[in-house]
Design a protein around this motif. Structure first.
Motif, PDB file in Angstrom:
ATOM      1  N   ALA A 185      40.630  -4.966  87.113  1.00 26.62           N
ATOM      2  CA  ALA A 185      40.396  -5.652  88.382  1.00 26.62           C
ATOM      3  C   ALA A 185      40.922  -4.762  89.510  1.00 26.62           C
ATOM      4  O   ALA A 185      42.000  -4.156  89.381  1.00 26.62           O
ATOM      5  N   ALA A 186      40.184  -4.664  90.574  1.00 29.00           N
ATOM      6  CA  ALA A 186      40.539  -3.753  91.674  1.00 29.00           C
ATOM      7  C   ALA A 186      41.944  -4.028  92.198  1.00 29.00           C
ATOM      8  O   ALA A 186      42.291  -5.165  92.533  1.00 29.00           O
ATOM      9  N   GLY A 187      42.759  -2.962  92.257  1.00 26.93           N
ATOM     10  CA  GLY A 187      44.081  -3.052  92.855  1.00 26.93           C
ATOM     11  C   GLY A 187      45.156  -3.661  91.977  1.00 26.93           C
ATOM     12  O   GLY A 187      46.298  -3.801  92.422  1.00 26.93           O
ATOM     13  N   ILE A 188      44.830  -4.022  90.737  1.00 24.75           N
ATOM     14  CA  ILE A 188      45.820  -4.648  89.849  1.00 24.75           C
ATOM     15  C   ILE A 188      45.982  -3.775  88.606  1.00 24.75           C
ATOM     16  O   ILE A 188      45.036  -3.610  87.832  1.00 24.75           O
ATOM     17  N   PRO A 189      47.147  -3.175  88.421  1.00 19.69           N
ATOM     18  CA  PRO A 189      47.335  -2.273  87.280  1.00 19.69           C
ATOM     19  C   PRO A 189      47.408  -3.015  85.951  1.00 19.69           C
ATOM     20  O   PRO A 189      47.647  -4.228  85.908  1.00 19.69           O
ATOM     21  N   ALA A 190      47.196  -2.293  84.869  1.00 21.90           N
ATOM     22  CA  ALA A 190      47.310  -2.868  83.532  1.00 21.90           C
ATOM     23  C   ALA A 190      48.741  -3.352  83.302  1.00 21.90           C
ATOM     24  O   ALA A 190      49.706  -2.651  83.600  1.00 21.90           O
ATOM     25  N   PHE A 191      48.859  -4.545  82.773  1.00 24.96           N
ATOM     26  CA  PHE A 191      50.167  -5.172  82.548  1.00 24.96           C
ATOM     27  C   PHE A 191      49.997  -6.109  81.363  1.00 24.96           C
ATOM     28  O   PHE A 191      49.361  -7.152  81.481  1.00 24.96           O
ATOM     29  N   PHE A 192      50.526  -5.725  80.215  1.00 29.05           N
ATOM     30  CA  PHE A 192      50.203  -6.485  79.007  1.00 29.05           C
ATOM     31  C   PHE A 192      51.322  -6.411  77.981  1.00 29.05           C
ATOM     32  O   PHE A 192      52.195  -5.539  78.036  1.00 29.05           O
ATOM     33  N   LEU A 193      51.293  -7.332  77.052  1.00 25.65           N
ATOM     34  CA  LEU A 193      52.258  -7.373  75.962  1.00 25.65           C
ATOM     35  C   LEU A 193      51.956  -6.240  74.993  1.00 25.65           C
ATOM     36  O   LEU A 193      50.841  -6.122  74.489  1.00 25.65           O
ATOM     37  N   GLN A 194      52.958  -5.402  74.714  1.00 28.72           N
ATOM     38  CA  GLN A 194      52.707  -4.203  73.917  1.00 28.72           C
ATOM     39  C   GLN A 194      53.213  -4.333  72.475  1.00 28.72           C
ATOM     40  O   GLN A 194      52.519  -3.926  71.539  1.00 28.72           O
ATOM     41  N   ASP A 195      54.404  -4.856  72.301  1.00 33.04           N
ATOM     42  CA  ASP A 195      54.976  -4.973  70.955  1.00 33.04           C
ATOM     43  C   ASP A 195      55.707  -6.293  70.812  1.00 33.04           C
ATOM     44  O   ASP A 195      56.407  -6.734  71.739  1.00 33.04           O
ATOM     45  N   LEU A 196      55.576  -6.885  69.634  1.00 36.38           N
ATOM     46  CA  LEU A 196      56.249  -8.145  69.337  1.00 36.38           C
ATOM     47  C   LEU A 196      56.623  -8.135  67.859  1.00 36.38           C
ATOM     48  O   LEU A 196      55.790  -7.825  67.007  1.00 36.38           O
ATOM     49  N   ASP A 197      57.881  -8.479  67.568  1.00 38.09           N
ATOM     50  CA  ASP A 197      58.348  -8.531  66.184  1.00 38.09           C
ATOM     51  C   ASP A 197      58.891  -9.914  65.879  1.00 38.09           C
ATOM     52  O   ASP A 197      59.734 -10.447  66.627  1.00 38.09           O
ATOM     53  N   LEU A 198      58.413 -10.464  64.773  1.00 37.83           N
ATOM     54  CA  LEU A 198      58.892 -11.759  64.291  1.00 37.83           C
ATOM     55  C   LEU A 198      59.723 -11.522  63.040  1.00 37.83           C
ATOM     56  O   LEU A 198      59.271 -10.856  62.102  1.00 37.83           O
ATOM     57  N   THR A 199      60.954 -12.058  63.033  1.00 43.81           N
ATOM     58  CA  THR A 199      61.846 -11.912  61.881  1.00 43.81           C
ATOM     59  C   THR A 199      62.384 -13.276  61.477  1.00 43.81           C
ATOM     60  O   THR A 199      62.279 -14.260  62.233  1.00 43.81           O
ATOM     61  N   ASP A 200      62.976 -13.339  60.278  1.00 45.44           N
ATOM     62  CA  ASP A 200      63.661 -14.563  59.890  1.00 45.44           C
ATOM     63  C   ASP A 200      65.056 -14.583  60.487  1.00 45.44           C
ATOM     64  O   ASP A 200      65.446 -13.676  61.246  1.00 45.44           O
TER      65      ASP A 200
ATOM     66  N   SER B 234      62.390 -19.853  56.481  1.00 43.97           N
ATOM     67  CA  SER B 234      63.763 -19.587  56.888  1.00 43.97           C
ATOM     68  C   SER B 234      64.320 -20.770  57.674  1.00 43.97           C
ATOM     69  O   SER B 234      63.571 -21.623  58.174  1.00 43.97           O
ATOM     70  N   ALA B 235      65.652 -20.797  57.791  1.00 41.76           N
ATOM     71  CA  ALA B 235      66.297 -21.850  58.580  1.00 41.76           C
ATOM     72  C   ALA B 235      65.962 -21.719  60.063  1.00 41.76           C
ATOM     73  O   ALA B 235      66.051 -22.685  60.823  1.00 41.76           O
ATOM     74  N   GLY B 236      65.568 -20.540  60.475  1.00 40.12           N
ATOM     75  CA  GLY B 236      65.179 -20.276  61.850  1.00 40.12           C
ATOM     76  C   GLY B 236      64.514 -18.917  61.932  1.00 40.12           C
ATOM     77  O   GLY B 236      64.465 -18.174  60.937  1.00 40.12           O
ATOM     78  N   TYR B 237      64.019 -18.579  63.109  1.00 38.89           N
ATOM     79  CA  TYR B 237      63.302 -17.322  63.277  1.00 38.89           C
ATOM     80  C   TYR B 237      63.693 -16.701  64.621  1.00 38.89           C
ATOM     81  O   TYR B 237      64.296 -17.352  65.474  1.00 38.89           O
ATOM     82  N   ARG B 238      63.321 -15.443  64.779  1.00 43.96           N
ATOM     83  CA  ARG B 238      63.600 -14.760  66.037  1.00 43.96           C
ATOM     84  C   ARG B 238      62.402 -13.897  66.417  1.00 43.96           C
ATOM     85  O   ARG B 238      61.754 -13.298  65.548  1.00 43.96           O
TER      86      ARG B 238
ATOM     87  N   ASN C 118      54.206  -3.376  78.458  1.00 43.85           N
ATOM     88  CA  ASN C 118      53.970  -1.951  78.716  1.00 43.85           C
ATOM     89  C   ASN C 118      54.784  -1.418  79.887  1.00 43.85           C
ATOM     90  O   ASN C 118      54.830  -0.209  80.113  1.00 43.85           O
ATOM     91  N   ASN C 119      55.468  -2.311  80.630  1.00 47.25           N
ATOM     92  CA  ASN C 119      56.367  -1.881  81.696  1.00 47.25           C
ATOM     93  C   ASN C 119      57.829  -1.890  81.242  1.00 47.25           C
ATOM     94  O   ASN C 119      58.736  -1.643  82.050  1.00 47.25           O
ATOM     95  N   GLY C 120      58.064  -2.178  79.962  1.00 45.52           N
ATOM     96  CA  GLY C 120      59.422  -2.162  79.442  1.00 45.52           C
ATOM     97  C   GLY C 120      60.185  -3.457  79.586  1.00 45.52           C
ATOM     98  O   GLY C 120      61.365  -3.514  79.227  1.00 45.52           O
ATOM     99  N   ASN C 121      59.555  -4.510  80.096  1.00 43.13           N
ATOM    100  CA  ASN C 121      60.230  -5.801  80.207  1.00 43.13           C
ATOM    101  C   ASN C 121      60.455  -6.398  78.823  1.00 43.13           C
ATOM    102  O   ASN C 121      59.531  -6.445  78.012  1.00 43.13           O
ATOM    103  N   ALA C 122      61.680  -6.841  78.569  1.00 46.19           N
ATOM    104  CA  ALA C 122      62.038  -7.309  77.226  1.00 46.19           C
ATOM    105  C   ALA C 122      61.643  -8.766  77.013  1.00 46.19           C
ATOM    106  O   ALA C 122      61.631  -9.576  77.940  1.00 46.19           O
ATOM    107  N   ILE C 123      61.334  -9.059  75.759  1.00 39.91           N
ATOM    108  CA  ILE C 123      61.059 -10.431  75.319  1.00 39.91           C
ATOM    109  C   ILE C 123      61.989 -10.705  74.157  1.00 39.91           C
ATOM    110  O   ILE C 123      62.062  -9.916  73.201  1.00 39.91           O
ATOM    111  N   SER C 124      62.731 -11.815  74.220  1.00 40.17           N
ATOM    112  CA  SER C 124      63.686 -12.118  73.161  1.00 40.17           C
ATOM    113  C   SER C 124      63.935 -13.618  73.127  1.00 40.17           C
ATOM    114  O   SER C 124      64.201 -14.230  74.180  1.00 40.17           O
ATOM    115  N   ALA C 125      63.841 -14.213  71.946  1.00 38.71           N
ATOM    116  CA  ALA C 125      64.072 -15.647  71.826  1.00 38.71           C
ATOM    117  C   ALA C 125      64.406 -16.004  70.382  1.00 38.71           C
ATOM    118  O   ALA C 125      63.931 -15.380  69.434  1.00 38.71           O
ATOM    119  N   VAL C 126      65.250 -17.028  70.248  1.00 40.19           N
ATOM    120  CA  VAL C 126      65.537 -17.622  68.936  1.00 40.19           C
ATOM    121  C   VAL C 126      64.619 -18.820  68.773  1.00 40.19           C
ATOM    122  O   VAL C 126      64.446 -19.621  69.697  1.00 40.19           O
TER     123      VAL C 126
END
Length: 256
Positions: free
Chosen positions: A189-204, A235-239, A245-253
């Motif tokens: 889209a004109a004037g809007i740079p690419a901004f997207f989720l790049q990596d996601l890891d699901l663990t127990d 599992s009793a829970g997950y993370r 792609n801009n390096g913003n972190a995602i983290s949740a229990v």
């Protein structure tokens, strides 16, 4: 004599069908398949169309910016990775995932620019690629429109926020559904740079890997992922953790 000739004919027909699949004859009859074959796989790779790879999506998608898709390769043994792509998207790669402990299946939502085959290519432990897919019809334009979130200041306050739900599956094991607040822009889209989720890891809850997800620009805004966990890995829970792609972190229990 007639019976012998009939058996020979059936065997020859089966051989021809097998050779056609190995050559890459496309059951979805897309004029882009030969390009996809060259772009997605090494020249030496064995690529076959396989009905055991299930891709489910609406026949007609009313909202090209939010098309629900699910991929299920659980009928295949030894799944190592799954690559999802759309022949006629301007950015063809959509998502890649590695089911290290989860079931080899994933639900998600995507953007489509026009009517197209949506395919999943599954690499198994022997190095072969197994391809399944389905046509999705849409009026299009989903990849070149700006996200609705990019016009609002609210997404900056909530960027990377994760909501989740876990419930038991009737087949056994558990299902996890994640929603991540993120505008997801393709950069087309004109004037809007690419901004997207790049990596996601699901663990127990002990940090053991269940699934790695690599996102690309055509994932839908505020992405939703549905992951199935087998009985042995419940599992009793997950993370969940990752970055865009801009390096913003995602983290949740993820509590049950």
């Amino acid at each position: 004599m007639i019976k012998t000739a009939l058996v020979a004919l059936l065997l020859a027909s089966a051989t021809i069908v097998g050779q056609a699949a190995e050559r890459g004859t496309d059951p979805l009859d897309s004029p882009r398949w030969s390009d996809m074959r060259k772009e997605m796989f090494p020249a030496s790779a064995k690529v076959v169309f396989d009905e055991r790879v299930k891709v489910t999506a609406p026949l007609t998608a009313e909202n090209a910016m939010n098309v629900p898709v699910s991929v299920d390769a659980s009928a295949l043994p030894g799944v190592r990775e799954v690559l999802v792509f759309a022949d006629f998207n301007p950015i063809v790669r959509i998502v890649r995932f590695e089911p290290t402990g989860a079931q080899p299946s994933l639900g998600f939502r995507i953007k489509l620019q026009q009517s197209t085959p949506v395919r999943a290519a599954v690499r198994t432990s022997d190095g072969s690629w197994h391809v399944g897919g389905t046509w999705v019809n849409t009026a299009g334009g989903g990849c070149t429109l700006p996200s609705t979130g990019s016009a609002s200041p609210e997404w900056q306050k909530r960027l990377g926020e994760v909501s989740s739900r876990v419930w038991a599956r009737k087949e056994g094991g558990e299902r996890i559904r994640l929603r991540i607040i993120h505008p997801i822009d393709t950069g087309l889209a004109a004037g809007i740079p690419a901004f997207f989720l790049q990596d996601l890891d699901l663990t127990d809850d002990k940090g053991k890997a269940l699934m790695h997800i690599e996102g690309f620009e055509p994932i839908a805004e505020n992405p939703v992922f549905t992951v199935d966990i087998p009985v042995a890995r419940a599992s009793a829970g997950y993370r969940v953790s990752g970055r865009d792609n801009n390096g913003n972190a995602i983290s949740a229990v993820i509590d049950k």
